[in-house]
Design a protein around this motif. Structure first.
Motif: not given
Length: 303
Positions: A117, A75, A88, A99, A92-93, A73, A96
């Motif tokens: 997050a 963030h 974004r 993010t 951004a994926c 991840r 998730g």
């Protein structure tokens, strides 16, 4: 012999990432961003995984590249609304994995940053930041907050290091050699961090810094800043990426002096490969050093 590797191409940023954004408010400095990704990748668990909290995530290109490098991840947190919209829209994926949130990391508590997050954040946690680090006089500092690091280039460092320490996270931190690298290492040391790897890349001073050089020159005269000067060339500086580990014991050798010695040696080089670091007459740096000798960017925003 020094433990040095050299990289001559962009390994982490894609062709898409190297295209200048249409919005001049969106941070764009490919070499600087590439260094930030290398630093984060140095801290990822073997085989990938974990969460990277990217403070001041800018365009989002670094966050996406860190995910491609293996983070489970990523963030990103940024206080710029237009910057966040760009990140974004472009990085951004949907699943998730990458993010972004609108927040000011200099104002929020560490637990409040985590709360921005969505979903759970897999451990271990790594904090990274490539903050504004240009030393500027006060009147210019107020006019260009997107690049200014205050009088010593470390205006944002206390908040960044503080969050990493509060979250018991390893830390990837990027600074400029024309700020105050000695002070930066002292701050890291006092917070319980030791340098694990160093990544360097030379960049010419940008137009704005050339037009407002007062603080940079003052810091150089005081022995705090390091510039790279070659005949017939615009003065350059070194982007310094520090991959730092939490350590119970940070006593021992003087890391601040060792980093300054490394930068002064690099400043004797004749090429962007920083050839002077291959000299065997001096003391070898105590960490692996990666040198990025990258093609010049087609554009640079904010510099």
């Amino acid at each position: 012999m020094p433990d040095i590797t050299r990289v001559t191409t962009y390994r982490h940023l894609t062709a898409h990432d190297l295209e200048p954004p249409g919005d001049p408010e969106v941070f764009f400095e490919p070499a600087d961003t590439e260094i930030g990704v290398w630093v984060a990748a140095d801290l990822l668990p073997a085989g990938g995984g974990g969460t990277v909290l990217d403070l001041g995530s800018g365009s989002g290109a670094a966050a996406a590249a860190i995910a491609r490098a293996g983070a489970a991840r990523v963030h990103g947190i940024d206080s710029g609304r237009r910057t966040l919209r760009w990140a974004r829209d472009h990085y951004a994926c949907a699943d998730g994995r990458v993010t972004f949130a609108l927040a000011d990391y200099a104002e929020l508590a560490s637990h409040e940053l985590l709360a921005t997050a969505p979903g759970d954040l897999p451990r271990p946690l790594i904090v990274t930041s490539n903050p504004a680090y240009v030393p500027l006089p006060p009147e210019v500092d107020r006019a260009r907050p997107s690049i200014s690091g205050g009088a010593d280039g470390l205006k944002w460092a206390g908040a960044i290091v503080g969050h990493a320490g509060a979250l018991d996270a390893d830390l990837g931190f990027t600074i400029g050699s024309y700020s105050t690298p000695r002070r930066a290492v002292g701050l890291l040391h006092r917070a319980g961090y030791r340098i694990a790897t160093v990544t360097l890349c030379s960049l010419p001073l940008g137009d704005f810094t050339v037009e407002h050089p007062e603080r940079v020159l003052a810091l150089e005269a005081a022995g705090e800043a390091v510039l790279w000067r070659r005949a017939g060339e615009r003065p350059a500086y070194f982007v310094v990426g520090l991959a730092c580990r939490r350590a119970a014991d940070t006593s021992g050798a003087d890391a601040a002096k060792e980093l300054m010695d490394l930068l002064h040696t690099a400043a004797r080089s004749t090429t962007t490969a920083l050839d002077a670091l291959d000299e065997t007459g001096g003391t070898s740096p105590p960490w692996p050093v990666r040198i990025l000798a990258l093609p010049p960017a087609s554009a640079r925003h904010h510099w």
